[in-house]
Design a protein around this motif. Structure first.
Motif, PDB file in Angstrom:
ATOM      1  N   ARG A  14     -16.227  20.438  10.293  1.00  0.00           N
ATOM      2  CA  ARG A  14     -15.562  20.388   9.060  1.00  0.00           C
ATOM      3  C   ARG A  14     -15.813  19.102   8.482  1.00  0.00           C
ATOM      4  O   ARG A  14     -16.152  18.096   9.198  1.00  0.00           O
ATOM      5  CB  ARG A  14     -13.946  20.637   9.553  1.00  0.00           C
ATOM      6  N   TYR A  15     -15.346  18.929   7.121  1.00  0.00           N
ATOM      7  CA  TYR A  15     -15.376  17.516   6.369  1.00  0.00           C
ATOM      8  C   TYR A  15     -14.721  16.366   7.310  1.00  0.00           C
ATOM      9  O   TYR A  15     -15.095  15.338   7.310  1.00  0.00           O
ATOM     10  CB  TYR A  15     -14.870  17.425   4.970  1.00  0.00           C
ATOM     11  N   GLN A  21     -21.908   8.113   7.847  1.00  0.00           N
ATOM     12  CA  GLN A  21     -23.259   8.312   7.816  1.00  0.00           C
ATOM     13  C   GLN A  21     -23.366   9.828   7.598  1.00  0.00           C
ATOM     14  O   GLN A  21     -24.540  10.456   7.500  1.00  0.00           O
ATOM     15  CB  GLN A  21     -24.087   7.947   8.931  1.00  0.00           C
ATOM     16  N   LYS A  22     -22.171  10.446   7.704  1.00  0.00           N
ATOM     17  CA  LYS A  22     -22.225  11.952   7.053  1.00  0.00           C
ATOM     18  C   LYS A  22     -22.942  13.026   8.447  1.00  0.00           C
ATOM     19  O   LYS A  22     -23.420  13.996   8.119  1.00  0.00           O
ATOM     20  CB  LYS A  22     -23.159  12.404   5.752  1.00  0.00           C
ATOM     21  N   ILE A  23     -22.621  12.243   9.391  1.00  0.00           N
ATOM     22  CA  ILE A  23     -22.965  13.151  10.556  1.00  0.00           C
ATOM     23  C   ILE A  23     -21.608  13.284  11.473  1.00  0.00           C
ATOM     24  O   ILE A  23     -20.551  12.511  11.274  1.00  0.00           O
ATOM     25  CB  ILE A  23     -23.799  12.641  11.521  1.00  0.00           C
ATOM     26  N   ALA A  69     -25.233  16.462  14.361  1.00  0.00           N
ATOM     27  CA  ALA A  69     -24.989  17.622  13.705  1.00  0.00           C
ATOM     28  C   ALA A  69     -24.266  17.227  12.478  1.00  0.00           C
ATOM     29  O   ALA A  69     -23.666  16.043  12.050  1.00  0.00           O
ATOM     30  CB  ALA A  69     -23.640  18.426  14.219  1.00  0.00           C
ATOM     31  N   TYR A  70     -24.170  18.100  11.317  1.00  0.00           N
ATOM     32  CA  TYR A  70     -23.859  17.606   9.961  1.00  0.00           C
ATOM     33  C   TYR A  70     -22.820  18.667   9.312  1.00  0.00           C
ATOM     34  O   TYR A  70     -22.464  19.725   9.880  1.00  0.00           O
ATOM     35  CB  TYR A  70     -24.796  17.758   9.056  1.00  0.00           C
ATOM     36  N   LEU A  71     -21.938  18.182   8.257  1.00  0.00           N
ATOM     37  CA  LEU A  71     -21.278  19.073   7.462  1.00  0.00           C
ATOM     38  C   LEU A  71     -21.571  20.366   7.237  1.00  0.00           C
ATOM     39  O   LEU A  71     -22.869  20.639   7.024  1.00  0.00           O
ATOM     40  CB  LEU A  71     -20.799  18.370   6.232  1.00  0.00           C
ATOM     41  N   ASN A  72     -20.847  21.532   7.677  1.00  0.00           N
ATOM     42  CA  ASN A  72     -21.062  22.709   7.335  1.00  0.00           C
ATOM     43  C   ASN A  72     -22.084  23.428   8.552  1.00  0.00           C
ATOM     44  O   ASN A  72     -22.155  24.542   8.194  1.00  0.00           O
ATOM     45  CB  ASN A  72     -21.416  23.221   6.022  1.00  0.00           C
TER      46      ASN A  72
END
Length: 141
Positions: A14-15, A21-23, A69-72
């Motif tokens: 989840r967001y 760093q968007k991870i 791991a990343y968003l979504n």
């Protein structure tokens, strides 16, 4: 890679779990493991935590970060009981990301069977040992 695991739980990143760093922020992996371990005991072993004469607490966690791991992303948290001692249980976990070949994280988590009334460790009950042995295909027999 996952053939030694007899239980897994999936969830979506989840967001609120990503950082600048968007991870996935590192602390969230312990939450993911906690969710999967709860499902291991409830769904995998068929125990109603809080309804049986069995409780456990975290004693030690060792995490080895392998990838991000990343968003979504859809993650699978794989759990297997590696060892059951007198009062302790060692759980091995692996987190994988759908479509990725390498694991995101490897973990060794040690839990202690716990008596909430006396606030002390106590032996892992035989009925729990039997259920673990059944799920893990007799690795303790």
């Amino acid at each position: 890679m996952t053939n030694n695991f007899h239980f897994s739980h999936r969830l979506k990143v989840r967001y609120s779990e990503i950082d600048g760093q968007k991870i996935v922020f590192n602390a969230h992996y312990l939450t993911y493991i906690d969710v999967a371990v709860t499902e291991y005991f409830q769904e995998g072993l068929g125990l109603e935590l809080g309804e049986t004469d069995f409780d456990f607490v975290l004693a030690k966690s060792t995490l080895e970060y392998k990838n991000s791991a990343y968003l979504n992303d859809w993650l699978t948290i794989w759990c297997r009981m590696g060892k059951v001692g007198n009062t302790s249980m060692t759980m091995n976990c692996m987190i994988t990301r759908d479509g990725a070949e390498k694991p995101v994280l490897l973990a060794e988590i040690i839990y202690v069977s716990y008596d909430p009334e006396t606030k002390t460790a106590r032996p892992v009950p035989e009925f729990v040992r039997a259920k673990i042995d059944q799920l893990e295909n007799g690795i303790f027999s």
